[in-house]
Write a protein that holds these residues in place. Structure first.
Motif, PDB file in Angstrom:
ATOM      1  N   ARG A   7      -2.867  -4.410   6.146  1.00 56.18           N
ATOM      2  CA  ARG A   7      -4.254  -4.118   6.507  1.00 56.18           C
ATOM      3  C   ARG A   7      -4.546  -4.374   7.985  1.00 56.18           C
ATOM      4  O   ARG A   7      -5.549  -3.889   8.504  1.00 56.18           O
ATOM      5  N   CYS A  38      -9.097   1.942   0.143  1.00 55.89           N
ATOM      6  CA  CYS A  38      -9.726   1.319   1.303  1.00 55.89           C
ATOM      7  C   CYS A  38      -8.771   1.315   2.499  1.00 55.89           C
ATOM      8  O   CYS A  38      -9.190   1.501   3.642  1.00 55.89           O
ATOM      9  N   ASP A  39      -7.484   1.119   2.232  1.00 52.68           N
ATOM     10  CA  ASP A  39      -6.513   1.036   3.333  1.00 52.68           C
ATOM     11  C   ASP A  39      -5.946   2.418   3.653  1.00 52.68           C
ATOM     12  O   ASP A  39      -4.742   2.658   3.533  1.00 52.68           O
ATOM     13  N   ARG A  84       4.940   0.887  -7.129  1.00 55.38           N
ATOM     14  CA  ARG A  84       4.604   2.303  -7.265  1.00 55.38           C
ATOM     15  C   ARG A  84       5.659   3.013  -8.114  1.00 55.38           C
ATOM     16  O   ARG A  84       5.337   3.857  -8.941  1.00 55.38           O
ATOM     17  N   TRP A  95      -2.150  -6.747  -8.786  1.00 55.60           N
ATOM     18  CA  TRP A  95      -1.203  -7.180  -7.759  1.00 55.60           C
ATOM     19  C   TRP A  95      -1.977  -7.732  -6.576  1.00 55.60           C
ATOM     20  O   TRP A  95      -3.178  -7.503  -6.435  1.00 55.60           O
ATOM     21  N   GLN A 117       5.475  -3.086  -2.426  1.00 53.22           N
ATOM     22  CA  GLN A 117       4.647  -1.904  -2.670  1.00 53.22           C
ATOM     23  C   GLN A 117       5.456  -0.787  -3.346  1.00 53.22           C
ATOM     24  O   GLN A 117       5.012  -0.197  -4.331  1.00 53.22           O
ATOM     25  N   PRO A 158     -12.346   2.201  -4.682  1.00 54.92           N
ATOM     26  CA  PRO A 158     -12.145   0.919  -5.365  1.00 54.92           C
ATOM     27  C   PRO A 158     -11.835  -0.161  -4.332  1.00 54.92           C
ATOM     28  O   PRO A 158     -11.108   0.087  -3.375  1.00 54.92           O
ATOM     29  N   GLU A 214     -11.293  -6.636   0.195  1.00 56.01           N
ATOM     30  CA  GLU A 214     -11.034  -5.799   1.377  1.00 56.01           C
ATOM     31  C   GLU A 214     -11.972  -6.146   2.534  1.00 56.01           C
ATOM     32  O   GLU A 214     -12.217  -5.315   3.409  1.00 56.01           O
ATOM     33  N   ARG A 221     -11.751  -9.398 -12.144  1.00 51.58           N
ATOM     34  CA  ARG A 221     -10.796  -8.324 -11.876  1.00 51.58           C
ATOM     35  C   ARG A 221     -10.016  -7.969 -13.148  1.00 51.58           C
ATOM     36  O   ARG A 221      -9.364  -8.822 -13.746  1.00 51.58           O
ATOM     37  N   SER A 224     -14.148  -5.424  -7.302  1.00 50.93           N
ATOM     38  CA  SER A 224     -13.732  -6.531  -8.178  1.00 50.93           C
ATOM     39  C   SER A 224     -13.387  -7.758  -7.341  1.00 50.93           C
ATOM     40  O   SER A 224     -12.636  -8.623  -7.773  1.00 50.93           O
TER      41      SER A 224
HETATM   42  N1  LIG Z   1     -11.932  -2.416  -8.093  1.00 52.01           N
HETATM   43  C1  LIG Z   1     -10.643  -2.718  -7.909  1.00 52.01           C
HETATM   44  N2  LIG Z   1      -9.975  -2.226  -6.847  1.00 52.01           N
HETATM   45  C2  LIG Z   1      -8.674  -2.573  -6.691  1.00 52.01           C
HETATM   46  C3  LIG Z   1      -7.984  -3.417  -7.575  1.00 52.01           C
HETATM   47  N3  LIG Z   1      -6.709  -3.566  -7.127  1.00 52.01           N
HETATM   48  C4  LIG Z   1      -6.616  -2.834  -6.006  1.00 52.01           C
HETATM   49  N4  LIG Z   1      -7.798  -2.225  -5.726  1.00 52.01           N
HETATM   50  C5  LIG Z   1      -8.123  -1.315  -4.629  1.00 52.01           C
HETATM   51  O1  LIG Z   1      -7.372  -0.135  -4.868  1.00 52.01           O
HETATM   52  C6  LIG Z   1      -6.917   0.439  -3.647  1.00 52.01           C
HETATM   53  C7  LIG Z   1      -5.410   0.531  -3.678  1.00 52.01           C
HETATM   54  O2  LIG Z   1      -4.851  -0.766  -3.718  1.00 52.01           O
HETATM   55  P1  LIG Z   1      -3.652  -1.207  -2.771  1.00 52.01           P
HETATM   56  O3  LIG Z   1      -3.432  -2.675  -2.895  1.00 52.01           O
HETATM   57  O4  LIG Z   1      -3.859  -0.659  -1.407  1.00 52.01           O
HETATM   58  O5  LIG Z   1      -2.443  -0.462  -3.482  1.00 52.01           O
HETATM   59  P2  LIG Z   1      -1.192   0.102  -2.768  1.00 52.01           P
HETATM   60  O6  LIG Z   1      -1.606   0.992  -1.656  1.00 52.01           O
HETATM   61  O7  LIG Z   1      -0.317   0.662  -3.809  1.00 52.01           O
HETATM   62  O8  LIG Z   1      -0.492  -1.218  -2.212  1.00 52.01           O
HETATM   63  P3  LIG Z   1      -0.643  -2.002  -0.789  1.00 52.01           P
HETATM   64  O9  LIG Z   1      -1.351  -1.113   0.181  1.00 52.01           O
HETATM   65  O10 LIG Z   1       0.754  -2.339  -0.455  1.00 52.01           O
HETATM   66  O11 LIG Z   1      -1.450  -3.293  -1.084  1.00 52.01           O
HETATM   67  C8  LIG Z   1      -7.467  -0.461  -2.540  1.00 52.01           C
HETATM   68  O12 LIG Z   1      -8.659   0.080  -2.064  1.00 52.01           O
HETATM   69  C9  LIG Z   1      -7.699  -1.793  -3.252  1.00 52.01           C
HETATM   70  O13 LIG Z   1      -8.723  -2.556  -2.654  1.00 52.01           O
HETATM   71  C10 LIG Z   1      -8.726  -3.945  -8.693  1.00 52.01           C
HETATM   72  O14 LIG Z   1      -8.207  -4.704  -9.503  1.00 52.01           O
HETATM   73  N5  LIG Z   1     -10.021  -3.569  -8.807  1.00 52.01           N
END
Ligand SMILES: Nc1nc2c(ncn2[C@@H]2O[C@H](COP(=O)(O)OP(=O)(O)OP(=O)(O)O)[C@@H](O)[C@H]2O)c(=O)[nH]1
Ligand SMILES: [Mg+2]
Length: 380
Positions: A376, A135-136, A259, A369, A255, A50, A54, A111, A82
């Motif tokens: 990143r 992705c991250d 979670r 969020w 974060q 997802p 990014e 989104r 999105s």
């Molecule tokens: N398609 C889609 N992907 C999303 C959405 N929100 C987040 N993502 C993706 O979901 C994955 C997880 O999101 P993150 O923001 O890394 O969530 P996290 O790891 O809990 O929080 P941070 O790393 O602190 O930002 C990443 O690859 C984001 O790009 C969304 O609304 N739609």
């Protein structure tokens, strides 16, 4: 002894009892590695990625995926995007001249949140093993093989892995992950584990089912539902990934608190599973209820009553207790507590869980969020 001191001692003892019991259980079971009968397997794989804005790191992520030690003709990549930036253009361009893996790019016009996006991607996934990766995150080359080896055990329907290196070097996060890894190994050896990790989780395609569109704990929710339909969902420390985290107290809250909110809400939604499903409902879920929902409040109460007790019996010198907690936090967030760092990591997690409970009680917690762009930078 003053009654307040006695109450403080009792509160502390009550908070600690389930943890001590769990430690005893750990010593008795002595879990190590995966509980699955692992054997080499090469199923076809759908990798679900997802993405939301990014563009900073998506190319690095694709390079990482293509470098995996796995026959790429067996792999399809399903991106659900999105974004409002040029993430999808970067992906399309990257795949323009590639023979394999197959790419399915689901483009959302707006989104709606991660959970609905994932539901769509899981629906589109056609291969035997479905891997979800954020992705991250960075993945070692053997990760698909290790996951497949776990899923080759007919009893196992899903497997998640371990954060082996916290990018950015946060000692607070790696301390917590170290403790969590032991807990998840014990849970997996007893029956199944609760928490599934966004950077890498793998599922049998046949076992997939839709998740709540408002979910803030999508990976864990999927695993919990799979356990409820009779599958086994486990943690294997040999399945590895890397993710970035902060140590600084305020930066961590964004974060971690989100979670925590997702996990607490999920536990409450599935409260009817307590006591059911073998050791999962009798040991694993109650332990997580204690850690995530009960003990943050008990610890807070202990601190408040303890401070009042200290001031009542020692006068102003009693203020040493809150000052000590403040100092512990100050040093802990600087990764400067040496051997006590892991203890601080647990304290930090309890802070998030308490804040998350309060936010949930106030009706907060929708499914979108802002991505943390600072985190990143560790992937560029
Ligand atoms: N398609 C889609 N992907 C999303 C959405 N929100 C987040 N993502 C993706 O979901 C994955 C997880 O999101 P993150 O923001 O890394 O969530 P996290 O790891 O809990 O929080 P941070 O790393 O602190 O930002 C990443 O690859 C984001 O790009 C969304 O609304 N739609
Ligand atoms: Mg992330």
């Amino acid at each position: 002894m003053s009654p307040l001191v006695a109450i403080t001692g009792t509160l502390l003892a009550v908070t600690a009892v389930p943890y001590l019991a769990f430690l005893g259980l750990y010593a008795w079971v002595g879990p190590s590695g995966s509980p699955a009968e692992k054997s080499e397997a090469k199923p076809t794989v759908s990798v679900v990625l997802p993405t939301y804005n990014e563009s900073q790191i998506v190319e690095t992520k694709l390079e990482d995926l293509l470098a995996l030690d796995y026959p790429m003709e067996k792999v399809e990549l399903i991106v659900v995007d999105s974004s409002t930036d040029d993430t999808r253009e970067i992906i399309r361009e990257y795949f323009a001249d590639l023979e394999a893996p197959d790419l399915t790019l689901i483009e959302e016009d707006e989104r709606r949140g991660l959970a609905p996006a994932l539901n769509e991607a899981y629906e589109a996934a056609e291969r035997e093993m479905v891997v979800k990766t954020d992705c991250d995150s960075k993945l070692p080359q053997n990760v698909l093989r290790e996951a497949a080896a776990n899923l080759s055990d007919p009893k196992v329907d899903a497997v998640t892995g371990r954060n082996v290196e916290v990018l950015g070097g946060s000692g607070v996060e790696s301390g917590y992950r170290g403790v969590q890894s032991h807990i998840q190994q014990l849970e997996s050896h007893l029956d199944s584990t609760l928490i599934f990790h966004g950077p890498f989780s793998a599922f049998e395609n046949d076992a997939l089912l839709p998740i709540d569109p408002n979910s803030l704990a999508d990976d864990t929710e999927l695993a919990l539902k799979i356990r409820r339909q009779g599958g086994r969902v486990i943690f294997d420390p040999a399945v590895q990934y890397k993710e970035a985290s902060h140590s600084a107290f305020v930066k961590r809250r964004k974060q971690k608190d989100r979670r925590a909110m997702g996990l607490i809400r999920l536990l409450v939604q599935h409260r009817d599973a307590l006591g059911e499903y073998g050791k999962y409902g009798k040991l694993v879920l109650p332990f997580n209820w204690w850690f995530m929902i009960v003990s943050p409040w008990l610890l807070t109460l202990t601190l408040v009553v303890g401070t009042v007790a200290a001031i009542a019996s020692l006068g102003t010198a009693g203020a040493a207790l809150p000052v000590a907690v403040g100092l512990f936090t100050f040093l802990g967030q600087r990764d400067a507590l040496g051997p006590a760092q892991a203890l601080y990591s647990l304290f930090d997690t309890q802070v998030s869980l308490l804040r998350a409970s309060v936010e949930l009680l106030r009706g907060k917690g929708d499914g979108t969020w802002e991505v943390d762009t600072e985190l990143r930078e560790a992937f560029e």
